[in-house]
Design a protein around this motif. Structure first.
Motif, short mmCIF file in Angstrom:
data_model
loop_
_atom_site.label_atom_id
_atom_site.label_comp_id
_atom_site.label_asym_id
_atom_site.label_seq_id
_atom_site.Cartn_x
_atom_site.Cartn_y
_atom_site.Cartn_z
N ARG A 137 64.65 31.64 43.89
CA ARG A 137 63.90 31.72 42.64
C ARG A 137 64.61 32.57 41.59
N ARG A 165 59.12 35.97 46.42
CA ARG A 165 60.24 36.69 47.05
C ARG A 165 61.38 35.78 47.44
N TYR A 192 69.46 40.07 39.88
CA TYR A 192 68.21 40.68 40.32
C TYR A 192 68.37 41.16 41.75
N LYS A 219 58.77 41.25 37.86
CA LYS A 219 58.61 39.87 38.35
C LYS A 219 58.06 38.97 37.24
N LEU A 243 60.85 38.04 35.03
CA LEU A 243 61.78 37.07 35.64
C LEU A 243 61.12 35.73 35.97
N ASN A 244 59.89 35.55 35.51
CA ASN A 244 59.16 34.29 35.74
C ASN A 244 58.89 34.04 37.21
N LEU A 245 58.84 35.12 37.99
CA LEU A 245 58.45 34.95 39.39
C LEU A 245 56.94 34.88 39.49
N ILE A 246 56.27 35.54 38.56
CA ILE A 246 54.83 35.36 38.42
C ILE A 246 54.53 35.18 36.93
N ARG A 247 53.45 34.48 36.67
CA ARG A 247 53.12 34.17 35.28
C ARG A 247 52.27 35.28 34.68
N PRO A 248 52.51 35.60 33.40
CA PRO A 248 51.66 36.62 32.77
C PRO A 248 50.24 36.11 32.57
N GLN A 283 63.17 41.64 48.74
CA GLN A 283 63.44 40.24 48.38
C GLN A 283 63.96 39.49 49.61
#
Lengths: 563, 306
Positions: free
Chosen positions: A79, A75, B80, B47, B50-55, B85
């Motif tokens: 980022r 969040r 975004y 997410k 957007l590479n906020l978490i990895r697949p 957020q």
């Protein structure tokens, strides 16, 4: 770089109050140090604030600065913005250097100059003051929420305490059965360098974990690695401690006494020597009650003015050529060999003056616990002549001049990271004179010779001598005592008292029973300190060492087997 | 070229499979509405993109770049805005704009000024003192002012009052041509708001993309059909055709159903199938289609679990 600076300015705008507070607290620390060193006034409010205030605010700011742009979680504002992790952390590093490290280092340098601190100590102080803040910052960077983590840590502590309360005996038995032991020595006299090394290795591990977290975005894996990194850093710190040493060099340190010293062990233990301890039975992995074999041990031929102290020893009992019993190593750091006679002679010797005539110049023997043994271990040796072999490691210690100052209240001196002030000099009845001294030592955990003095009985031992050059006389302190005061930053503060009475000529002959103000007018107070020169080893072999019949009753109230 | 391409994209959290082998594309210049109930996996999908978490599996490309390699430079082209957020809420709106300005080489101060006017935001008020809707508008300004090629909005309307929603949409879409983001992806369960905007619609449930097609086509193939007449027979032995959904008999001579594969010829075919009956077909809104699909998926899940 522009982006990093942009982030730095953003953080500065965000935390300007805390930043100003850090600078203010460091200012108070400098003021406290200044008052301690120069003014000699113990201004309690300043000392209290300077003791923990700066570090607390620095920790809060270090945590806040990292938590404002989180790495953990998905969040964080940065980022999804064109802000790369390298730029972000470069910005944080600029902040750390400019706001946290620079004022702290400036304060340390100021203190170092004021105290004339040796380079190694100064470096240690700077590393210590900045390193712990950096560690805290890195730790905070790996947390999604410091508050939540702290609550979790408290909850975990309670949970572990509860589990241990319920199932502790089971775990203890298991631990004994597995013979769990620390893979590194824990009986070091001063653990400072290991703590410092742990901080350093832990910091490196945290840096690697942060890189891992940023690159992989796998917080669970990062936490798992974090759990591994703590014992790893502990092991590394145990194996490779980091010591920053003072440059040694005190005249006659090259002297070694190992060739001339003899060891005497009296086979008859002292009448009142009895005691017990617990030792680990290697076959059952349980601690069992054991008797301590204490004997009168003395060193022969130690010249007056020389000081020997035992460091540690290990020994064996051997029955013919068959059975050998390894006796556990005994650490004896708190066991000084030397007598007050020898200490005073050593002080005089270091000052180049003749020591006063001592009524009894005989070297005093000391009671030493040679080994501990269980009745079961000792049974095969009972009433049978065995061979007792011991390896004893000794420290050779010498006094040397630490500082000297005029024998008047208010006199000060400062050298080698240590300041000293003669606070009061008061005449008592019977012509005794009591001096109150205040020592300030710039210490760091990297340097064993700093705060280690608390742990080494021989290393913090000071001797005090009043020397009147014009009259060719001196007076040795007959009694000394002291206390510790709260620290101010890296300054350890000790208050010492020394009582002086009889005067002697420099050739050792008596000059009078008291000292007066007129005598003090031309006198100096010389502070001597005991420091180790080196170690040497002695081997002792006793044939026909007979263990008497061991007692059946294991209660240690019973008389030990040698009586 | 597609703005987004997903190939068997998956993401699991322990045993929970939030996104399951998704394969779809979002073409450049389109407005893609990602619909789905709460917990469908919309936020996780965005997410992940957007590479906020990895697949956990598969891969995705965003603006031609592997999603796991999106870096700071790529975010100069991507906007975004998401519900929840973290924002630097100690900053004022003006400070936020000033902070973001140097981050984007394409930042347009005129556009920023116009958006500030449209949104009627006080520049000197800290974000923490703004209402939720105003804070979302502030976030939107910092994402529109650099003219992103791709704008991703995750539940931007939830909790906003109608007036603010209107402002928001106006800010987002009623900008002149070059000022508008080229591609927009909006996730929402507020279908009414995106209905008039969406070019393409994806319907996500339990991490699976059940529907992905142009909004007009979707609206075109779904009809509510009412058949009224005396000659209605009971259920046929083979059951209703697969395209018939939610078949009901509110009265003896009335049958209602949702036709999921309606064509212009369908009405005549139904008339032939039910001679003597009156067949009425009514167009459905996206909201109605969404509800039908959601209920159908829910029923299927319950049956699957049973």
């Amino acid at each position: 770089m522009n982006l990093a600076f942009h982030i730095f300015l953003k953080d500065l705008r965000r935390f300007w109050i805390l930043s100003a507070l850090v600078v203010a607290f460091i200012g108070i620390e400098i003021l406290g140090s200044y008052l301690n060193i120069v003014g000699g006034t113990n201004w309690q409010l300043v000392s209290g604030l300077a003791q923990n205030g700066p570090l607390l605010v620095e920790f809060i700011l270090a945590v806040a600065i990292m938590q404002t742009d989180l790495t953990v979680g998905d969040r964080a504002f940065w980022r999804t913005r064109p802000i790369g992790a390298p730029s972000l952390y470069l910005g944080k590093l600029i902040f750390f250097l400019a706001v946290l490290a620079l004022p702290a280092v400036a304060a340390d340098l100021y203190l170092a100059v004021l105290m004339r601190t040796p380079f190694a100590t100064g470096l240690g102080i700077v590393l210590e003051s900045t390193g712990k803040i950096l560690d805290v910052a890195l730790l905070a960077a790996l947390m999604a929420s410091v508050t939540r983590t702290m609550v979790q840590a408290v909850a975990l502590t309670f949970a572990v305490a509860l589990v241990m309360a319920l199932a502790g005996p089971f775990f203890a038995d298991q631990a004994k059965a597995w013979n769990l032991a620390m893979p590194w020595g824990t009986d070091v006299p001063y653990p400072g360098p290991r703590i410092a090394a742990f901080g350093l290795y832990f910091g490196v591990a945290l840096l690697a974990l942060l890189a891992h977290q940023v690159m992989t975005l796998r917080p669970v894996r990062t936490v798992a690695l974090f759990a591994v990194s703590i014992p790893l850093a502990l092991v590394c710190a145990g194996r490779w401690p980091i010591e920053l040493r003072f440059a040694q060099g005190h005249g006659d340190e090259a002297a070694r006494l190992e060739n001339s010293i003899g060891i005497r062990i009296m086979m008859r233990p002292p009448v009142d020597a009895q005691g017990s301890t617990y030792i680990r039975d290697t076959s059952t992995h349980h601690d069992v009650l054991a008797y301590m074999a204490s004997m009168e041990v003395s060193l022969a031929d130690v010249p007056l003015g020389r000081i020997i102290s035992m460091d540690h020893m290990r020994s064996t009992l051997q029955l013919g050529n068959e059975r050998v019993l390894e006796l556990p190593a005994v650490g004896i750091t708190g066991w000084p060999f030397w007598s007050s006679v020898n200490e005073r002679a050593a002080i005089c010797r270091a000052l180049g003056i003749a020591h006063p005539p001592f009524r009894d110049e005989k070297e005093e023997s000391r009671r030493l616990s040679l080994f501990s043994i269980t009745p079961e271990q000792g049974e095969p040796f009972e009433m049978r002549p065995a061979k007792y072999s011991a390896v004893m490691v000794f420290n050779e210690i010498a006094f040397h001049e630490e500082t000297r100052l005029a024998a008047r209240a208010g006199a000060t001196s400062s050298r080698s990271g240590q300041a000293c002030k003669l606070e009061t000099l008061e005449e008592e009845k019977d012509g005794l004179m009591t001096a109150e001294l205040r020592f300030l030592v710039a210490t760091t955990i990297f340097v064993p010779d700093g705060p280690a003095r608390v742990w080494h009985p021989w290393s913090n031992r000071r001797g005090f001598v009043m020397v009147n050059h014009s009259r060719g006389e001196y007076a040795l302190a007959s009694n000394t005592w002291g206390s510790w005061e709260p620290t101010t930053g890296p300054l350890a503060v000790v208050r010492r008292f020394a009582r002086f009475g009889k005067r002697f000529h420099n050739d050792g002959s008596p000059a009078g029973d008291s000292i007066d103000r007129a005598w003090l007018g031309g006198a100096e107070l010389v502070v001597m300190v005991a420091q180790p020169i080196g170690t040497f080893e002695k081997r002792v072999a006793l044939d026909n060492f007979v263990l008497p019949e061991l007692p059946v009753n294991k209660q240690f109230e019973q008389a030990p087997f040698w009586q | 070229m597609n703005a987004i391409e997903c190939d068997n994209l998956s993401r699991s959290f322990g045993s929970v499979r939030a996104v399951r082998e998704l394969t779809f594309t979002v073409s450049t210049g389109s407005f893609f509405a990602l619909l789905g109930p709460n917990g469908a996996g919309k936020t996780t999908l965005l997410k992940t993109l957007l590479n906020l978490i990895r697949p956990s599996g598969g891969r995705a490309t965003v603006l031609g770049r592997d999603s796991t390699r999106l870096d700071a430079c790529d975010f100069r082209r991507i906007g975004y805005v998401a519900d929840g957020q973290d924002m630097p809420d100690w900053m004022t709106v003006g400070q936020l704009n000033a902070y973001c300005r140097p981050l984007y080489p394409t930042w347009d101060r005129d556009l920023e000024g116009r958006l500030m006017t449209v949104f009627d935001l006080p520049a000197d008020r800290p974000l923490r003192k703004l209402s939720r809707g105003m804070a979302m508008k502030a976030a939107l300004i910092t994402n529109l002012a650099f003219r992103p090629e791709l704008m991703i909005l995750d539940e931007p309307f939830s909790g906003l009052d109608p007036l603010v929603r209107d402002d928001f949409i106006q800010g987002l879409l009623e900008l002149p041509g070059d000022d508008r983001p080229r591609t927009v992806v909006v996730s929402s369960h507020d279908i009414d708001e995106v209905e008039r905007l969406a070019d393409d619609v994806g319907f996500l449930a339990d991490g699976r993309l059940l529907v992905h097609e142009p909004a007009d086509a979707l609206r075109g193939r779904f009809r509510t059909v009412e058949i009224v007449g005396p000659g209605l027979a009971g259920p046929s032995p083979g059951g209703p055709p697969a395209a018939w959904l939610e078949v009901g008999r509110p009265a003896e001579n009335v049958m209602r159903l949702v036709h999921g594969a309606f064509t212009p010829a369908s009405e005549a075919e139904l008339g032939a199938s039910f001679p003597g009956c009156r067949v009425t077909a009514r167009a459905m809104s996206l909201r109605e289609i969404f509800l039908v699909l959601a209920r159908r998926h829910q029923t299927a899940s319950v049956e699957e679990a049973a």
